[in-house]
Write a protein that holds these residues in place. Structure first.
Motif, mmCIF file in Angstrom:
data_model
loop_
_atom_site.group_PDB
_atom_site.id
_atom_site.type_symbol
_atom_site.label_atom_id
_atom_site.label_comp_id
_atom_site.label_asym_id
_atom_site.label_seq_id
_atom_site.Cartn_x
_atom_site.Cartn_y
_atom_site.Cartn_z
ATOM 1 N N ASP A 37 2.260 -5.907 5.029
ATOM 2 C CA ASP A 37 3.669 -6.259 5.196
ATOM 3 C C ASP A 37 4.347 -6.620 3.877
ATOM 4 O OD1 ASP A 37 3.604 -5.695 7.914
ATOM 5 O OD2 ASP A 37 3.030 -7.725 8.447
ATOM 6 N N PHE A 38 5.195 -7.665 3.875
ATOM 7 C CA PHE A 38 6.042 -7.970 2.735
ATOM 8 C C PHE A 38 5.416 -9.001 1.805
ATOM 9 C CE2 PHE A 38 8.934 -6.260 5.879
ATOM 10 C CZ PHE A 38 9.631 -5.346 5.103
ATOM 11 N N GLY A 39 5.798 -8.896 0.532
ATOM 12 C CA GLY A 39 5.304 -9.844 -0.455
ATOM 13 C C GLY A 39 6.292 -10.015 -1.591
ATOM 14 N N VAL A 40 6.035 -11.009 -2.427
ATOM 15 C CA VAL A 40 6.831 -11.269 -3.622
ATOM 16 C C VAL A 40 5.878 -11.450 -4.795
ATOM 17 C CG1 VAL A 40 8.772 -12.320 -2.404
ATOM 18 C CG2 VAL A 40 6.894 -13.751 -3.197
ATOM 19 N N THR A 67 0.927 -6.650 -12.739
ATOM 20 C CA THR A 67 1.669 -7.191 -11.612
ATOM 21 C C THR A 67 0.792 -8.136 -10.804
ATOM 22 O OG1 THR A 67 1.066 -5.418 -10.069
ATOM 23 C CG2 THR A 67 3.032 -5.064 -11.411
ATOM 24 N N GLY A 68 1.449 -9.022 -10.121
ATOM 25 C CA GLY A 68 0.785 -9.912 -9.181
ATOM 26 C C GLY A 68 1.714 -10.129 -8.002
ATOM 27 N N SER A 69 1.186 -9.998 -6.802
ATOM 28 C CA SER A 69 2.008 -10.171 -5.600
ATOM 29 C C SER A 69 1.261 -10.968 -4.545
ATOM 30 C CB SER A 69 2.393 -8.821 -4.990
ATOM 31 O OG SER A 69 3.250 -8.109 -5.847
ATOM 32 N N PHE A 90 -3.592 -8.398 -7.775
ATOM 33 C CA PHE A 90 -3.243 -8.277 -9.193
ATOM 34 C C PHE A 90 -3.574 -6.860 -9.636
ATOM 35 C CE2 PHE A 90 -4.220 -12.738 -8.521
ATOM 36 C CZ PHE A 90 -3.086 -13.330 -9.044
ATOM 37 N N ASN A 91 -2.708 -6.281 -10.490
ATOM 38 C CA ASN A 91 -2.881 -4.913 -10.965
ATOM 39 C C ASN A 91 -2.711 -4.841 -12.472
ATOM 40 O OD1 ASN A 91 -2.782 -3.058 -8.404
ATOM 41 N ND2 ASN A 91 -1.246 -4.651 -8.108
ATOM 42 N N GLY A 92 -3.476 -3.978 -13.107
ATOM 43 C CA GLY A 92 -3.292 -3.624 -14.507
ATOM 44 C C GLY A 92 -3.272 -2.117 -14.601
#
Length: 180
Positions: A37-40, A67-69, A90-92
């Motif tokens: 679903d949704f995240g920030v 990024t981190g959500s 988390f993404n790189g």
């Protein structure tokens, strides 16, 4: 898990007000995952070509994104005792930009790694009269593509990402970047 969410949201909303070096761009992002679903969260874009000494060729404008959500998981009825769920990722990524003729938007394609942690708290008490937490962490690989739209001192972006290994879900992100 709620502390992580507060940290990610705070970074996404507070840091853009600070001066940022010219080769860095940072801002908040809003995400939707087909499983979560949704995240920030927040996003940081930075130059990769310079530090890797890539001066020409198709990778001369290579940039990285981190990024981190935090996703607000609906906590589907996995068990009747489930009381709280959380998912943070988390993404790189390394991204190769390309221009779109006749448009002010630029596109990019990329690949990278992600680390995701999910947690479930239950109503079942443990020996210390607390809730029993169940957590799972996965490391994976993803492919992505997106578009950036310049607006004065801001840059808006839209990105689609699919996890090939690890968390295999499609994530759509959108947000604004300050700096750069």
């Amino acid at each position: 898990m709620k502390r992580w969410a507060a940290l990610v949201v705070s970074l996404g909303l507070v840091l853009p007000a600070q001066p940022i070096q010219a080769q860095l761009a940072f801002g908040p992002q809003f995400t939707w995952g087909d499983d979560m679903d949704f995240g920030v969260g927040g996003r940081l874009d930075f130059d990769l070509a310079g530090p890797l000494a890539i001066d020409d060729g198709p990778l001369q404008n290579l940039f990285g994104s981190a990024t981190g959500s935090y996703f607000f998981d609906d906590c589907p009825s996995r068990t009747p005792d489930t009381v709280d769920c959380g998912f943070i990722e988390f993404n790189g990524n390394a991204n190769v930009p390309f221009t779109i003729g006749g448009s002010s938007a630029d596109g990019y394609l990329g690949a990278g790694f992600h680390a995701a942690r999910s947690s479930i708290n239950t109503n079942v008490p443990d020996d210390n009269s607390g809730f029993i937490p169940v957590t799972d962490t996965e490391i994976g690989v993803n492919l992505l593509g997106g578009f950036k739209f310049p607006f004065s001192d801001l840059t808006a972006f839209v990105e689609g990402k699919f996890g090939l290994v690890g968390v295999q879900q499609f994530i759509l992100s959108a947000g604004i970047l300050f700096g750069g």
